[in-house]
Every structure is written in structure tokens, then in C-alpha cells.
Scaffold this motif. Structure first.
Motif, short mmCIF file in Angstrom:
data_model
loop_
_atom_site.label_atom_id
_atom_site.label_comp_id
_atom_site.label_asym_id
_atom_site.label_seq_id
_atom_site.Cartn_x
_atom_site.Cartn_y
_atom_site.Cartn_z
N SER A 1 7.66 -3.18 -5.77
CA SER A 1 6.67 -3.04 -6.83
C SER A 1 5.55 -2.06 -6.48
N ILE A 2 5.23 -1.21 -7.45
CA ILE A 2 4.04 -0.37 -7.36
C ILE A 2 2.90 -1.18 -7.96
N THR A 3 1.90 -1.46 -7.15
CA THR A 3 0.79 -2.32 -7.55
C THR A 3 -0.53 -1.55 -7.39
N PRO A 4 -1.65 -2.14 -7.80
CA PRO A 4 -2.94 -1.46 -7.59
C PRO A 4 -3.22 -1.11 -6.13
N PHE A 5 -2.69 -1.90 -5.21
CA PHE A 5 -2.94 -1.62 -3.78
C PHE A 5 -2.36 -0.26 -3.38
N HIS B 1 0.83 -1.21 0.00
CA HIS B 1 0.00 0.00 0.00
C HIS B 1 0.86 1.26 0.00
N ASN B 2 2.10 1.14 0.50
CA ASN B 2 3.04 2.27 0.52
C ASN B 2 4.41 1.75 0.10
N PRO B 3 4.61 1.49 -1.19
CA PRO B 3 5.81 0.78 -1.63
C PRO B 3 7.09 1.62 -1.71
N LEU B 4 6.96 2.93 -1.84
CA LEU B 4 8.13 3.76 -2.04
C LEU B 4 8.80 4.11 -0.72
N THR B 5 10.11 4.27 -0.76
CA THR B 5 10.84 4.73 0.41
C THR B 5 10.57 6.22 0.60
N ILE B 6 10.95 6.75 1.75
CA ILE B 6 10.73 8.18 2.02
C ILE B 6 11.40 9.04 0.96
N HIS B 7 12.59 8.64 0.55
CA HIS B 7 13.32 9.41 -0.48
C HIS B 7 12.57 9.36 -1.82
N GLN B 8 12.07 8.17 -2.17
CA GLN B 8 11.36 8.03 -3.45
C GLN B 8 10.03 8.76 -3.45
N ASP C 1 9.24 11.66 -2.29
CA ASP C 1 9.34 13.11 -2.15
C ASP C 1 8.28 13.83 -2.97
N GLY C 2 7.90 13.25 -4.11
CA GLY C 2 6.92 13.90 -4.98
C GLY C 2 5.49 13.56 -4.62
N GLY C 3 5.25 12.92 -3.49
CA GLY C 3 3.90 12.55 -3.09
C GLY C 3 3.32 11.50 -4.01
N VAL C 4 1.99 11.56 -4.17
CA VAL C 4 1.32 10.54 -4.97
C VAL C 4 1.77 10.61 -6.43
N LEU C 5 2.25 11.77 -6.86
CA LEU C 5 2.74 11.90 -8.23
C LEU C 5 3.89 10.93 -8.49
N SER C 6 4.67 10.63 -7.46
CA SER C 6 5.78 9.68 -7.60
C SER C 6 5.27 8.30 -7.98
N LEU C 7 4.11 7.91 -7.42
CA LEU C 7 3.52 6.60 -7.76
C LEU C 7 3.12 6.56 -9.23
N PHE C 8 2.42 7.59 -9.68
CA PHE C 8 1.98 7.63 -11.08
C PHE C 8 3.17 7.73 -12.03
N ALA C 9 4.19 8.46 -11.63
CA ALA C 9 5.36 8.66 -12.50
C ALA C 9 6.18 7.39 -12.67
N ASN C 10 6.14 6.52 -11.67
CA ASN C 10 7.00 5.34 -11.69
C ASN C 10 6.26 4.02 -11.92
N GLU C 11 4.93 4.04 -11.98
CA GLU C 11 4.20 2.78 -12.03
C GLU C 11 4.50 1.95 -13.28
N SER C 12 4.77 2.60 -14.41
CA SER C 12 5.01 1.85 -15.64
C SER C 12 6.27 1.00 -15.56
#
Length: 282
Positions: free
Chosen positions: A146-150, A6-13, A15-26
Motif C-alpha cells: 500500500s501507498i500511504t501518507p507515510f 515509507h518506501n512501499p514500492l519495489t526497485i522495479h516499481q 523506476d519513475g522516482g517519486v512520480l511513481s508514488l503519485f501515479a499509483n496512489e489512487s
């Protein structure tokens, strides 16, 4: 650090908030074209999914851990060239991906993995499994968080203006069930994790609070990071899959098709009570 899907990124990753998830999901998606163009890849995946599903129910594995392992399997198969059809390929791939997922989730599957390594006449030693893990890590470029649907469920839930925490919990639970159930379907690999999450949440709303489906579809579609056409395509495919499962003479499938917010929460409470009543085995 243990991986929370549900929260796959590290604190450093993050930094861009939820935009980081969308930017890296592919970067955490398989290539569906690879499966469509290679019957061999499709056969290896089909066998691997069968093996991992059997292990999931036989050993009562954590569904999130299994989901992560299948994500690794799909990404690996879509990127790695498979030249020969050997029965052992799917088997060692499942063992290695479960091992990697267990390490990411800080779970001890050593005994289970030993048993799996020896099933169906195979006997993979630790060195063989570790070698396979190294091949997988290199192929996935060490992108194992992994960035997943969760990772997107609570974000899309925030669009719905639901103040009842028990209802939001029920929706997340039902949407999660749907995400688990559709992972094996090849068609779903065509969509981003965020699109799958939004579609699963809309299916859950249709199940549990159908009177709000129009508002919810409009609200979630307003997300600037979503492609509305792709969302509608994915939603349509997912609704067909859920409807087909409901039509099957399967008690578990029938139960999930008649859920209400109350019954979902009752089942969660029952699961927790049953788990707490079990004594640990050493």
C-alpha cells in the motif's frame, strides 16, 4: 520483501522516482462514495475499526502494521458487496487483514491472531481465515504494498529547507501521530494519501513551529502533483479533528496538543530506552 510504508514500492516499481508514488496512489485508496451510499458498509467498518483499535492497545501492536490492516479493511469494504449484516463479518475481516498486514511486515502475530479469532464467542479456524484472506487478496487485486501518507512525508519535508535533523525528526514523528489519529475518520478517506501527508505535515508545523506555517503552506502548495484546493480542504478537516481531540478530556490527546520539538524527541528517546530495557519473552 518486507513492506516499509515509507518506501512501499519495489526497485522495479520505483523506476519513475517519486512520480511513481503519485501515479499509483489512487490504486491504494478506498472509494468513499461506497461508504456514504451503504449504511451496511458503514456499520461493518465502524465495528471493524472498534475491534482493531481494541486489539492495537490490548496487544500493543505496531501502529504501522495496524494502519496497513485498516487500509486493507477500507479498500476491501469499499469494493466488495456486503449483502447481509452478520456480526462475524467484521470480526473475521479484522483477523484476516491483520494476518495479511503481519505477513507484509514480516511480523509474527500467530498467537495474537489465534486469541483474536476466539474472542466474543467466535472461533474461526485457520482454514476460514485463509479463505477470507484469499477473498481480500482477489478483491484488492493483490495490491498489498500500500501507498500511504507515510510514503510522502519526507518528500514534502524536502520543500521546507530545514537543516536541523532533530527538528525534521520531530516533525515526522508529530505528523505520523496525526496520520494515525485521523485514519478512522470517514471524511479523510476522500483525500489522496499525498494530500493527507501534506496536511498532516502542515498541522505538525503549526504545532511545533507556528512561525513557519505561512512559508510552509506556500512551499508545499507549490508541489505540481498536489491539488491546492483539495489540500486546503483536507488541511481544514484535519485541523478540526486535531482541535476536537485537544478539547477532549484525554491525557494522551492533551499531551499531543502541547508538544514541542524537544518534548517529541525526549518522548522518542524514552520509548527507545524503555523498549531496550525489556527482556524478550519466549
Amino acid at each position: 520483501m518486507e513492506l516499509d510504508l515509507h518506501n512501499p514500492l519495489t526497485i522495479h516499481q520505483f523506476d519513475g522516482g517519486v512520480l511513481s508514488l503519485f501515479a499509483n496512489e489512487s490504486e491504494h485508496m478506498p472509494s468513499p462514495i461506497s461508504f456514504q451510499s451503504s449504511e451496511l458498509r458503514f456499520a461493518v467498518r465502524r465495528r471493524a475499526i472498534s475491534l482493531i483499535s481494541h486489539a492495537k492497545f490490548s496487544y500493543k501492536l505496531d501502529p504501522l502494521l495496524v494502519y496497513l490492516a485498516v487500509n486493507y479493511i477500507d479498500r476491501f469494504i469499499s469494493k466488495h458487496v456486503i449483502l447481509e449484516k452478520r456480526p462475524w463479518i467484521s470480526h473475521i475481516l479484522v483477523v484476516a487483514c491483520l494476518s495479511l498486514a503481519a505477513k507484509m511486515r514480516n511480523s509474527d502475530l500467530s498467537v495474537i491472531l489465534t486469541d483474536l479469532s476466539r474472542e466474543e464467542g467466535f472461533d474461526f479456524d485457520a482454514r476460514s481465515v485463509q479463505r477470507m484472506e484469499s477473498i481480500i487478496l482477489a478483491t484488492l487485486q493483490w495490491r498489498m504494498r500500500s501507498i500511504t501518507p507515510f510514503s510522502f512525508l519526507r518528500y514534502f519535508l524536502s520543500f521546507l529547507e530545514i537543516e536541523d535533523s532533530s527538528l525534521t525528526q520531530a516533525l515526522i514523528h508529530r505528523a505520523s501521530d496525526i496520520i494515525f489519529n485521523v485514519q478512522h475518520v470517514l471524511k479523510i478517506l476522500e483525500y489522496n494519501p499525498s494530500t493527507i501527508a501534506a496536511s498532516a505535515l502542515l498541522c505538525a508545523i503549526q504545532d511545533l513551529m507556528p512561525q513557519r506555517i505561512s512559508f510552509s503552506l506556500s512551499a508545499i502548495s507549490s508541489c505540481e502533483y498536489l491539488n491546492q484546493d483539495r489540500l486546503l480542504e483536507c488541511l481544514g478537516s484535519m485541523q478540526e479533528i486535531v482541535a476536537a481531540e485537544c478539547a477532549e478530556p484525554n491525557p494522551r490527546a492533551s499531551e499531543s496538543c502541547t508538544l514541542t520539538p524537544t518534548s517529541v524527541l525526549d518522548r522518542q528517546c524514552g520509548d527507545k530506552t524503555a523498549a531496550s530495557s525489556k527482556s524478550p519473552h519466549h
